[in-house]
Write a protein that holds these residues in place. Sequence first.
Motif, PDB file in Angstrom:
ATOM      1  N   PRO A 188       0.843  -1.199   0.000  1.00 38.91           N
ATOM      2  CA  PRO A 188       0.000   0.000   0.000  1.00 38.91           C
ATOM      3  C   PRO A 188       0.876   1.247   0.000  1.00 38.91           C
ATOM      4  O   PRO A 188       1.943   1.276   0.618  1.00 38.91           O
ATOM      5  N   LYS A 189       0.423   2.278  -0.679  1.00 35.90           N
ATOM      6  CA  LYS A 189       1.203   3.512  -0.757  1.00 35.90           C
ATOM      7  C   LYS A 189       1.036   4.333   0.511  1.00 35.90           C
ATOM      8  O   LYS A 189      -0.061   4.606   0.959  1.00 35.90           O
ATOM      9  N   MET A 190       2.172   4.710   1.063  1.00 40.50           N
ATOM     10  CA  MET A 190       2.198   5.633   2.195  1.00 40.50           C
ATOM     11  C   MET A 190       2.909   6.904   1.721  1.00 40.50           C
ATOM     12  O   MET A 190       3.250   7.043   0.547  1.00 40.50           O
ATOM     13  N   GLY A 191       3.141   7.831   2.653  1.00 39.30           N
ATOM     14  CA  GLY A 191       3.753   9.100   2.282  1.00 39.30           C
ATOM     15  C   GLY A 191       5.152   8.937   1.727  1.00 39.30           C
ATOM     16  O   GLY A 191       5.946   8.122   2.196  1.00 39.30           O
ATOM     17  N   LEU A 192       5.461   9.744   0.728  1.00 40.38           N
ATOM     18  CA  LEU A 192       6.777   9.742   0.093  1.00 40.38           C
ATOM     19  C   LEU A 192       7.673  10.766   0.774  1.00 40.38           C
ATOM     20  O   LEU A 192       7.236  11.847   1.159  1.00 40.38           O
ATOM     21  N   THR A 193       8.958  10.430   0.933  1.00 44.70           N
ATOM     22  CA  THR A 193       9.949  11.337   1.512  1.00 44.70           C
ATOM     23  C   THR A 193      11.193  11.301   0.635  1.00 44.70           C
ATOM     24  O   THR A 193      11.587  10.237   0.148  1.00 44.70           O
ATOM     25  N   PHE A 194      11.823  12.442   0.441  1.00 45.07           N
ATOM     26  CA  PHE A 194      13.061  12.501  -0.337  1.00 45.07           C
ATOM     27  C   PHE A 194      14.254  12.303   0.596  1.00 45.07           C
ATOM     28  O   PHE A 194      14.261  12.786   1.731  1.00 45.07           O
ATOM     29  N   PHE A 195      15.278  11.607   0.094  1.00 44.98           N
ATOM     30  CA  PHE A 195      16.483  11.432   0.902  1.00 44.98           C
ATOM     31  C   PHE A 195      17.673  11.259  -0.033  1.00 44.98           C
ATOM     32  O   PHE A 195      17.549  11.198  -1.262  1.00 44.98           O
ATOM     33  N   ASN A 196      18.872  11.207   0.568  1.00 46.90           N
ATOM     34  CA  ASN A 196      20.102  11.035  -0.190  1.00 46.90           C
ATOM     35  C   ASN A 196      20.256  12.105  -1.263  1.00 46.90           C
ATOM     36  O   ASN A 196      20.408  11.821  -2.446  1.00 46.90           O
ATOM     37  N   HIS A 197      20.218  13.353  -0.840  1.00 49.88           N
ATOM     38  CA  HIS A 197      20.364  14.476  -1.767  1.00 49.88           C
ATOM     39  C   HIS A 197      21.808  14.593  -2.238  1.00 49.88           C
ATOM     40  O   HIS A 197      22.753  14.441  -1.453  1.00 49.88           O
ATOM     41  N   SER A 198      21.988  14.878  -3.526  1.00 52.08           N
ATOM     42  CA  SER A 198      23.320  15.050  -4.111  1.00 52.08           C
ATOM     43  C   SER A 198      23.400  16.405  -4.793  1.00 52.08           C
ATOM     44  O   SER A 198      22.431  16.849  -5.423  1.00 52.08           O
ATOM     45  N   ASP A 199      24.532  17.063  -4.683  1.00 53.43           N
ATOM     46  CA  ASP A 199      24.769  18.340  -5.348  1.00 53.43           C
ATOM     47  C   ASP A 199      25.643  18.086  -6.566  1.00 53.43           C
ATOM     48  O   ASP A 199      26.768  17.594  -6.447  1.00 53.43           O
ATOM     49  N   HIS A 200      25.128  18.420  -7.742  1.00 58.76           N
ATOM     50  CA  HIS A 200      25.851  18.186  -8.996  1.00 58.76           C
ATOM     51  C   HIS A 200      26.524  19.450  -9.525  1.00 58.76           C
ATOM     52  O   HIS A 200      26.936  19.496 -10.689  1.00 58.76           O
ATOM     53  N   GLY A 201      26.628  20.467  -8.679  1.00 56.95           N
ATOM     54  CA  GLY A 201      27.374  21.660  -9.057  1.00 56.95           C
ATOM     55  C   GLY A 201      26.551  22.693  -9.796  1.00 56.95           C
ATOM     56  O   GLY A 201      25.328  22.593  -9.936  1.00 56.95           O
ATOM     57  N   ASP A 202      27.239  23.698 -10.269  1.00 56.42           N
ATOM     58  CA  ASP A 202      26.640  24.843 -10.949  1.00 56.42           C
ATOM     59  C   ASP A 202      25.890  24.391 -12.202  1.00 56.42           C
ATOM     60  O   ASP A 202      26.459  23.726 -13.064  1.00 56.42           O
ATOM     61  N   LEU A 203      24.624  24.754 -12.286  1.00 57.86           N
ATOM     62  CA  LEU A 203      23.826  24.370 -13.449  1.00 57.86           C
ATOM     63  C   LEU A 203      24.352  24.993 -14.731  1.00 57.86           C
ATOM     64  O   LEU A 203      24.275  24.392 -15.804  1.00 57.86           O
ATOM     65  N   LEU A 204      24.889  26.206 -14.638  1.00 57.41           N
ATOM     66  CA  LEU A 204      25.214  26.963 -15.846  1.00 57.41           C
ATOM     67  C   LEU A 204      26.541  26.581 -16.473  1.00 57.41           C
ATOM     68  O   LEU A 204      26.754  26.825 -17.664  1.00 57.41           O
ATOM     69  N   GLY A 205      27.457  26.008 -15.705  1.00 56.46           N
ATOM     70  CA  GLY A 205      28.708  25.573 -16.283  1.00 56.46           C
ATOM     71  C   GLY A 205      29.431  26.684 -17.032  1.00 56.46           C
ATOM     72  O   GLY A 205      29.826  27.692 -16.447  1.00 56.46           O
TER      73      GLY A 205
END
Length: 677
Positions: free
Chosen positions: A653-670
């Motif tokens: 059964p579906k319960m609440g979703l939570t985000f985890f394991n965040h990653s930073d991939h650096g400056d979007l603009l390059g």
Amino acid sequence: MSQPYKITGLHGVFPRLEIRKLYEDEIQFTLFIYALHAIKQPDYRPKPARFQDMGGIHGLPYERWSGDPDAPDALPEGIWGGYCNHQSVLFPVWHRPYVLAIEQSVGEAANRLARRWTEDTEHVSEDVRKTWIDSANKLRFPYWDWTDKNTETEGLPDVLKPQVFQYKLPDGTLSDPIENPLAFHEFGSVQPDGFQDEIFQTSMARGGAMSFFKSWSRTYRWPSSKVNPIEDYVKINKLLRGSAETRGSAKQLREQVGRLFCYPAPGETVEQQRPSIWDEFSNTLFKPGKAGWDGFGCGSIEQPHNTVHLVLGGLGAMANNDYAGYDPIFYLHHCNIDRILAFWEYTYSKYWVDMGYYKKDGDGKAIPFTQPEGTWDERNNAPIDRKTGLQPFRTKTGEYWTPDQTRFFNKSSTLETGYTYPDIVAEVNGKQQRVSLTDRLPETDQQVHECKAVLQTHFGVCEKGPLAKLHLKETTGYTAIPEGHRLVQDYQRFYTFVELVGHAFNGSYSLQLLFKERVIASFAVLSRGDATQCASCRVRKKAGGQVRGIVDIPDEVVGEIIESRKKELDTADDIVEALANFIKESLSVRLIDAGGNLLADAVARPGVPGIRTVGGEGSRLEEAITPVVHLRSARAIRKVDDSVVVPARGQLPKMGLTFFNHSDHGDLLGDQEWKTI
């Protein structure tokens, strides 16, 4: 000596209705429209309950509200710094008694109208009289639900646009026709003090669009830059609906609100972390890591709030906080913000401003949140907490409202607010489920996750699995999955963390993300002009105050990029990092002013491949106001329902979703750089 106008709420508890639902009730809507019209009149009494007096609380004319005439004043004689509580942990709670004040004024006027219209008992039966009196007693200020899925097709509801209303009164006669008081506010022969024309510009881009606030005798929505403007409701509808070429604001807004319900349950956090969660949720000044705690990537309620202001305002009142309180739609908008807050604090009742935040490895003592320069009655960096007075709003006992007293589930006898909101209903796990503010607060983490599942489904948070064909490795490079949760398969959420300078362009503006030359998402900065008298805003400007937020990259865009780079991704050692690089190559960013005019563009440097290049045109954007945009990603987990036994191959059964394991991939603009027009 004048007495304060006390904000007590109305008698009895009745639901605030969505404006389109209220419109279906002819009696209540008639009372509402004519009561709103009544409090707009210059001779309406009591004076603090006048619409124009209440509108001035939010900005100009920067003088004491007549409802709190004997307020203390810490600033020098003749100087008034305003009541600003934006970009503050007090942002959502300060606006709650504000909306309650306009509701109280309209309710009082509606009751007087109902009694006046039914006093002629020769032509009005007792049953009709009772119906109208009961309707007036039950009338509460409506909200405009811009998260409603119908907004994607309807745009702004017709009931909020210019038109003439005329209704049948209790004695069977027709009322006098009036122009829709929800569409604008007429200032009359004399404007409030301080109104002035404003132009959007930078030190390198001198041309700009003008807002003729000093010349306009009424409020406007998306007006043309003229002394005698034309309102562009077509533009407002286009922004709300979206199209095949431009992502619709309504869809983005709904998903932004949905992600506010992705914070973890209280038992999945450290107790001392909870005020920092409130900080992240409540305002756009929050900076992850300031107290040693990482952010959760769920965003702030102030972010969609700001977007709606700009979508409705353009060069008009709603896009400038000095004038926004004079547009009637301001209160319907903030009523919806209050509704979202009510369901959030019902779900997350243990997250609160409390007495301050805590450092992760500190001494365990609370560090008070502060209000840079405070407001008109607070010293610079005055501490603010759950007991801070929310000036100028006074309770029935004469004290200022406090954050603690605004809490929706506070039902003490002295603070009955007199309203609630309709249940939120969604189909979860094959059946209709609801979150009701009249139910007991969720006490366990599982109950919190059950609420999250309903609210996330209602607001459109879902995982579409755009990475399903890439066969993500679930065990390598990821932090341990929290106990009692399961990983959402083949899902990686990509989003940007944005930092902008709030007062960079003498007014409100937006950052837009583009993919293949079409706008896929945006982030709004709601600001006042350089000439504002707002004390807090001036200090934030002097300090180069940052506005921060989260802008998601739509799953369908990520899926399109995956399809175009599938071969390279199939052979990549790190699929997520490779995909992040392809996303950065595919997106560009630009800044536009409140009227939709280009302010600055992120373009490829000469000789470097990119989205587009600029020859000798434009100048480099000043470094002090250059946006910072980082690409990030996160995995998603769901709580396991421990009350259900599921076969090994059965569907959980579906319960609440939570985000985890965040990653930073650096400056979007390059390799892109910012150029002004």
